[in-house]
Scaffold this motif. Structure first.
Motif, PDB file in Angstrom:
ATOM      1  N   ILE A  65     -12.010 -13.735  33.050  1.00 18.45           N
ATOM      2  CA  ILE A  65     -10.803 -14.502  33.363  1.00 18.45           C
ATOM      3  C   ILE A  65      -9.580 -13.873  32.718  1.00 18.45           C
ATOM      4  N   GLY A  66      -9.727 -13.432  31.461  1.00 21.96           N
ATOM      5  CA  GLY A  66      -8.607 -12.790  30.799  1.00 21.96           C
ATOM      6  C   GLY A  66      -8.675 -12.939  29.299  1.00 21.96           C
ATOM      7  N   ASP A  67      -7.610 -12.519  28.621  1.00 18.40           N
ATOM      8  CA  ASP A  67      -7.540 -12.633  27.175  1.00 18.40           C
ATOM      9  C   ASP A  67      -7.290 -14.081  26.767  1.00 18.40           C
ATOM     10  N   ALA A  68      -7.825 -14.460  25.607  1.00 13.86           N
ATOM     11  CA  ALA A  68      -7.688 -15.828  25.128  1.00 13.86           C
ATOM     12  C   ALA A  68      -7.810 -15.840  23.613  1.00 13.86           C
ATOM     13  N   MET A  69      -7.641 -17.004  23.022  1.00 17.95           N
ATOM     14  CA  MET A  69      -7.763 -17.171  21.581  1.00 17.95           C
ATOM     15  C   MET A  69      -8.734 -18.311  21.295  1.00 17.95           C
ATOM     16  N   VAL A  70      -9.513 -18.134  20.240  1.00 21.36           N
ATOM     17  CA  VAL A  70     -10.320 -19.213  19.676  1.00 21.36           C
ATOM     18  C   VAL A  70      -9.815 -19.396  18.254  1.00 21.36           C
ATOM     19  N   GLY A  71      -8.962 -20.386  18.075  1.00 23.03           N
ATOM     20  CA  GLY A  71      -8.274 -20.506  16.794  1.00 23.03           C
ATOM     21  C   GLY A  71      -7.385 -19.297  16.590  1.00 23.03           C
ATOM     22  N   GLU A  72      -7.640 -18.564  15.503  1.00 23.28           N
ATOM     23  CA  GLU A  72      -6.881 -17.352  15.206  1.00 23.28           C
ATOM     24  C   GLU A  72      -7.605 -16.090  15.661  1.00 23.28           C
ATOM     25  N   GLN A  73      -8.702 -16.248  16.381  1.00 22.01           N
ATOM     26  CA  GLN A  73      -9.513 -15.106  16.769  1.00 22.01           C
ATOM     27  C   GLN A  73      -9.228 -14.695  18.214  1.00 22.01           C
ATOM     28  N   GLN A  74      -8.988 -13.423  18.421  1.00 22.61           N
ATOM     29  CA  GLN A  74      -8.790 -12.908  19.763  1.00 22.61           C
ATOM     30  C   GLN A  74     -10.128 -12.851  20.492  1.00 22.61           C
ATOM     31  N   ALA A  75     -10.089 -13.154  21.774  1.00 19.88           N
ATOM     32  CA  ALA A  75     -11.326 -13.199  22.549  1.00 19.88           C
ATOM     33  C   ALA A  75     -11.057 -12.855  24.005  1.00 19.88           C
ATOM     34  N   THR A  76     -12.135 -12.605  24.716  1.00 23.89           N
ATOM     35  CA  THR A  76     -12.099 -12.465  26.161  1.00 23.89           C
ATOM     36  C   THR A  76     -12.808 -13.660  26.763  1.00 23.89           C
ATOM     37  N   LEU A  77     -12.143 -14.300  27.732  1.00 21.73           N
ATOM     38  CA  LEU A  77     -12.701 -15.500  28.353  1.00 21.73           C
ATOM     39  C   LEU A  77     -13.424 -15.114  29.637  1.00 21.73           C
ATOM     40  N   TYR A  78     -14.671 -15.607  29.761  1.00 22.72           N
ATOM     41  CA  TYR A  78     -15.480 -15.349  30.947  1.00 22.72           C
ATOM     42  C   TYR A  78     -15.908 -16.670  31.586  1.00 22.72           C
ATOM     43  N   GLU A  79     -16.127 -16.630  32.885  1.00 23.03           N
ATOM     44  CA  GLU A  79     -16.846 -17.695  33.575  1.00 23.03           C
ATOM     45  C   GLU A  79     -18.225 -17.142  33.906  1.00 23.03           C
ATOM     46  N   VAL A  80     -19.250 -17.827  33.432  1.00 20.02           N
ATOM     47  CA  VAL A  80     -20.620 -17.339  33.585  1.00 20.02           C
ATOM     48  C   VAL A  80     -21.442 -18.377  34.338  1.00 20.02           C
ATOM     49  N   VAL A  81     -22.129 -17.916  35.362  1.00 18.30           N
ATOM     50  CA  VAL A  81     -23.024 -18.790  36.119  1.00 18.30           C
ATOM     51  C   VAL A  81     -24.460 -18.427  35.760  1.00 18.30           C
ATOM     52  N   VAL A  82     -25.215 -19.437  35.363  1.00 21.03           N
ATOM     53  CA  VAL A  82     -26.604 -19.259  34.951  1.00 21.03           C
ATOM     54  C   VAL A  82     -27.493 -20.019  35.927  1.00 21.03           C
TER      55      VAL A  82
ATOM     56  N   ASP B  53     -15.810 -12.250  21.334  1.00 27.85           N
ATOM     57  CA  ASP B  53     -15.138 -11.209  20.550  1.00 27.85           C
ATOM     58  C   ASP B  53     -15.748  -9.880  20.972  1.00 27.85           C
ATOM     59  N   GLU B  54     -15.018  -9.142  21.816  1.00 31.02           N
ATOM     60  CA  GLU B  54     -15.566  -7.916  22.392  1.00 31.02           C
ATOM     61  C   GLU B  54     -15.785  -6.834  21.342  1.00 31.02           C
ATOM     62  N   THR B  55     -14.887  -6.755  20.371  1.00 29.56           N
ATOM     63  CA  THR B  55     -14.985  -5.705  19.352  1.00 29.56           C
ATOM     64  C   THR B  55     -16.256  -5.848  18.527  1.00 29.56           C
ATOM     65  N   ARG B  56     -16.554  -7.077  18.130  1.00 28.70           N
ATOM     66  CA  ARG B  56     -17.718  -7.331  17.286  1.00 28.70           C
ATOM     67  C   ARG B  56     -18.921  -7.850  18.082  1.00 28.70           C
ATOM     68  N   GLN B  57     -18.734  -8.029  19.384  1.00 28.59           N
ATOM     69  CA  GLN B  57     -19.787  -8.560  20.250  1.00 28.59           C
ATOM     70  C   GLN B  57     -20.361  -9.860  19.686  1.00 28.59           C
ATOM     71  N   LEU B  58     -19.453 -10.820  19.493  1.00 27.06           N
ATOM     72  CA  LEU B  58     -19.826 -12.119  18.959  1.00 27.06           C
ATOM     73  C   LEU B  58     -19.468 -13.213  19.949  1.00 27.06           C
ATOM     74  N   LEU B  59     -20.363 -14.164  20.112  1.00 26.21           N
ATOM     75  CA  LEU B  59     -20.055 -15.378  20.848  1.00 26.21           C
ATOM     76  C   LEU B  59     -19.198 -16.272  19.954  1.00 26.21           C
ATOM     77  N   LEU B  60     -18.001 -16.628  20.423  1.00 22.60           N
ATOM     78  CA  LEU B  60     -17.106 -17.478  19.644  1.00 22.60           C
ATOM     79  C   LEU B  60     -17.089 -18.919  20.138  1.00 22.60           C
ATOM     80  N   LYS B  61     -17.268 -19.087  21.457  1.00 25.59           N
ATOM     81  CA  LYS B  61     -17.219 -20.444  22.003  1.00 25.59           C
ATOM     82  C   LYS B  61     -17.954 -20.470  23.333  1.00 25.59           C
ATOM     83  N   LEU B  62     -18.663 -21.572  23.572  1.00 21.82           N
ATOM     84  CA  LEU B  62     -19.407 -21.758  24.815  1.00 21.82           C
ATOM     85  C   LEU B  62     -19.203 -23.198  25.266  1.00 21.82           C
TER      86      LEU B  62
END
Length: 217
Positions: free
Chosen positions: A134-151, A165-174
């Motif tokens: 979807i695009g760039d986003a923030m989780v609090g003060e953390q930069q993130a990439t927002l995705y829409e995922v279909v499971v 968090d693409e740099t650290r490959q961390l899930l920040l929010k689901l």
């Protein structure tokens, strides 16, 4: 060690189950009878974070420490049990146990590990059908990439919004689009976690207990 039955609140643990069981591959669910395993790509991930989870209109918060398949959750407000409030919960996938720490009584309530307690930490969701950036986003003060995922599993599909968090490959929010459910890891700090964070405190008595649900205090 004494064996007893106690009631814990409908707390952080049960809130993950409704979504996490859907995200588990069938092989993981079948393996439950032989013991609960960590998510397949959690590895030896070590970090601390502010944990926030929401379900059915209720939001709860805690401080989280992760060391591979070991979690330490320091609850804001505590978890109510028949023996008092547990301010800390330690999850040990390696020992297949969960320990409620009741500091005022210097007690440890040990209960069997179930899938309820396994945190969703993986960036890749099992059963993904599609992933759209979807695009760039923030989780609090953390930069993130927002995705829409279909499971999809068992002829059922569910859509999630996922902040990564693409740099650290961390899930920040689901967040589940279809249900009132979300989990967020705020202020994530990657660092080695002390071994003693995940051990029972010295001088505490341990009770083996069977857990029943009650209201959260």
């Amino acid at each position: 060690m004494a064996v007893m039955v106690f009631r814990s609140s409908q707390s952080w643990c049960s809130l993950f189950l409704s979504v996490f069981l859907f995200l588990l591959p069938l092989s993981e669910v079948r393996a439950f009878s032989q013991g609960v395993r960590a998510p397949r790509d959690s590895g030896e991930l070590e970090f601390s974070a502010r944990l926030t989870w929401r379900t059915n209109g209720k939001t709860s918060r805690a401080q989280l420490f992760v060391k591979g398949g070991r979690y330490r959750i320091e609850h804001r407000g505590g978890v109510k049990t028949d023996m008092g409030y547990a301010t800390v919960t330690i999850v040990r996938l390696d020992k297949q146990q969960v320990w409620y720490i009741l500091s005022q009584r210097r007690l440890v309530m040990a209960v069997p590990l179930t899938l309820d307690y396994v945190l969703p930490l993986a960036v890749t969701l099992d059963g993904e059908i599609s992933r759209s950036r979807i695009g760039d986003a923030m989780v609090g003060e953390q930069q993130a990439t927002l995705y829409e995922v279909v499971v999809g599993r068992h002829d059922h599909r569910e859509t999630y919004y996922q902040w990564v968090d693409e740099t650290r490959q961390l899930l920040l929010k689901l967040v589940s689009l279809d249900r009132d459910w979300s989990v967020e890891y705020g202020r994530v700090v990657l660092s080695k976690q002390p071994e003693y964070f995940f051990e029972t405190p010295l001088g505490y008595r341990t009770f083996q207990a069977t857990e029943k649900q009650a209201d959260e205090g």
